[in-house]
Design a protein around this motif. Structure first.
Motif, mmCIF file in Angstrom:
data_model
loop_
_atom_site.group_PDB
_atom_site.id
_atom_site.type_symbol
_atom_site.label_atom_id
_atom_site.label_comp_id
_atom_site.label_asym_id
_atom_site.label_seq_id
_atom_site.Cartn_x
_atom_site.Cartn_y
_atom_site.Cartn_z
ATOM 1 N N SER A 68 0.829 -1.208 0.000
ATOM 2 C CA SER A 68 0.000 0.000 0.000
ATOM 3 C C SER A 68 0.865 1.260 0.000
ATOM 4 C CB SER A 68 -0.926 0.000 1.218
ATOM 5 O OG SER A 68 -1.695 1.174 1.277
ATOM 6 N N GLU A 69 1.931 1.248 0.771
ATOM 7 C CA GLU A 69 2.808 2.413 0.851
ATOM 8 C C GLU A 69 3.526 2.696 -0.473
ATOM 9 O OE1 GLU A 69 4.049 2.192 5.592
ATOM 10 O OE2 GLU A 69 5.269 1.179 4.073
ATOM 11 N N LEU A 70 3.800 1.659 -1.226
ATOM 12 C CA LEU A 70 4.549 1.833 -2.474
ATOM 13 C C LEU A 70 3.730 2.522 -3.562
ATOM 14 C CD1 LEU A 70 6.440 -1.564 -2.746
ATOM 15 C CD2 LEU A 70 7.402 0.672 -2.229
ATOM 16 N N GLN A 71 2.407 2.301 -3.539
ATOM 17 C CA GLN A 71 1.518 2.914 -4.534
ATOM 18 C C GLN A 71 2.036 2.681 -5.964
ATOM 19 O OE1 GLN A 71 1.371 7.036 -3.246
ATOM 20 N NE2 GLN A 71 -0.323 6.615 -1.846
ATOM 21 N N LEU A 72 2.262 1.422 -6.277
ATOM 22 C CA LEU A 72 2.832 1.064 -7.579
ATOM 23 C C LEU A 72 1.983 1.546 -8.755
ATOM 24 C CD1 LEU A 72 4.108 -2.564 -6.885
ATOM 25 C CD2 LEU A 72 5.498 -0.538 -7.260
ATOM 26 N N ARG A 73 0.665 1.463 -8.599
ATOM 27 C CA ARG A 73 -0.193 1.848 -9.721
ATOM 28 C C ARG A 73 -0.135 3.348 -9.990
ATOM 29 N NH1 ARG A 73 -6.276 -0.233 -9.702
ATOM 30 N NH2 ARG A 73 -5.114 -2.199 -9.646
ATOM 31 N N SER A 74 -0.221 4.158 -8.935
ATOM 32 C CA SER A 74 -0.236 5.607 -9.138
ATOM 33 C C SER A 74 1.153 6.169 -9.438
ATOM 34 C CB SER A 74 -0.824 6.304 -7.900
ATOM 35 O OG SER A 74 -0.042 6.020 -6.745
ATOM 36 N N ARG A 75 2.195 5.569 -8.845
ATOM 37 C CA ARG A 75 3.557 6.093 -9.039
ATOM 38 C C ARG A 75 4.226 5.564 -10.296
ATOM 39 N NH1 ARG A 75 7.004 5.012 -3.859
ATOM 40 N NH2 ARG A 75 8.545 6.137 -5.127
ATOM 41 N N TYR A 76 3.970 4.283 -10.615
ATOM 42 C CA TYR A 76 4.666 3.657 -11.742
ATOM 43 C C TYR A 76 3.742 3.151 -12.846
ATOM 44 C CZ TYR A 76 8.666 3.624 -8.536
ATOM 45 O OH TYR A 76 9.671 3.994 -7.679
ATOM 46 N N GLY A 77 2.428 3.133 -12.604
ATOM 47 C CA GLY A 77 1.509 2.625 -13.612
ATOM 48 C C GLY A 77 1.533 1.113 -13.723
ATOM 49 N N LEU A 78 1.976 0.431 -12.649
ATOM 50 C CA LEU A 78 2.106 -1.029 -12.664
ATOM 51 C C LEU A 78 1.126 -1.684 -11.698
ATOM 52 C CD1 LEU A 78 6.011 -1.220 -12.523
ATOM 53 C CD2 LEU A 78 4.572 -1.378 -14.567
ATOM 54 N N ASN A 79 0.735 -2.908 -12.022
ATOM 55 C CA ASN A 79 -0.102 -3.703 -11.132
ATOM 56 C C ASN A 79 0.706 -4.874 -10.579
ATOM 57 O OD1 ASN A 79 -2.746 -2.418 -11.258
ATOM 58 N ND2 ASN A 79 -2.747 -3.022 -13.411
#
Length: 232
Positions: free
Chosen positions: A181-192
């Motif tokens: 949750s802290e990494l926010q991969l989708r919003s920061r990197y566009g990855l799932n």
């Protein structure tokens, strides 16, 4: 994987037969034979070289093996090869024999013909004569090696198309100790994020509160451009 490959594998998945024929018993052909045999499928090995045919039977990596000239349609028909639903042409280093064999198999009514290419021209010729799926293992291995040398943190990769991939990567140092949750991969990197390794196994669709640690691995899906932005 392009759309033609997708259509081929979709067609192959509707085939309930468990029999395969492999034409050409060099290293590649033997590898295909042994793997299919190990997985429990009935495999017929074919080669013009009597010694190769005998060795396949001695090594017990195929249920049956025949010595025949696959460039002769009559020999293929007599050997019952046209009755197989899937035939793999593994004659990669002999372009003429490979192309003629592929043509013979398609004209003989074989539904699924997979052929090994040794060059770009070879690949084009195999496609022209009707091969349903062409593999270029040397090229693919070269691409894999180049990627592993330039991106050693990427352990494995499956290309969805030229722009998007699924990759297994070593968790970057920057991600150590943080939750998903802290990494926010989708919003920061566009990855799932698809999976995270834990105790030697992968946890699919991990909980957002799962904490990541360096040395473990994770599997993500997204565009190659976004994957390249990861701190690896």
């Amino acid at each position: 994987m392009n759309l033609s490959s997708l259509n081929f594998f979709r067609s192959l998945s509707t085939n309930n037969k468990n029999q395969f024929a492999v034409v050409g018993l060099g290293r590649f052909g033997r590898g295909v034979c042994s793997t299919l045999h190990y997985l429990g499928y009935e495999v017929l090995g074919i080669d013009a070289d009597e010694k190769r045919v005998a060795q396949v039977l001695t090594d017990q990596i195929a249920a049956h093996a025949l010595q025949l000239d696959s460039t002769e349609p009559a020999a293929l028909k007599e050997g019952g090869i046209f009755d197989f639903d899937t035939v793999i042409v593994a004659i990669g280093n002999y372009l003429e024999a490979s192309v003629v064999t592929t043509l013979n198999l398609k004209e003989g009514g074989v539904a699924h013909v997979v052929a090994k290419a040794s060059s770009e021209i070879h690949m084009k010729l195999l496609t022209k004569v009707g091969a349903d799926h062409v593999v270029f293992p040397e090229h693919e291995m070269g691409c894999t090696l180049a990627r592993s040398l330039t991106k050693p943190a990427i352990l494995d990769r499956f290309d969805l198309d030229v722009d998007n991939s699924i990759v297994e990567i070593i968790i970057p140092d920057d991600f150590h100790g943080k939750t998903i949750s802290e990494l926010q991969l989708r919003s920061r990197y566009g990855l799932n994020l698809l999976a995270v390794s834990h105790d030697g196994k992968f946890e699919i669709n991990p909980n957002p509160n799962h904490r990541l640690y360096k040395g473990a691995a994770m599997v993500v899906i997204g565009s190659n451009k976004d994957i390249n932005r990861l701190p690896i």
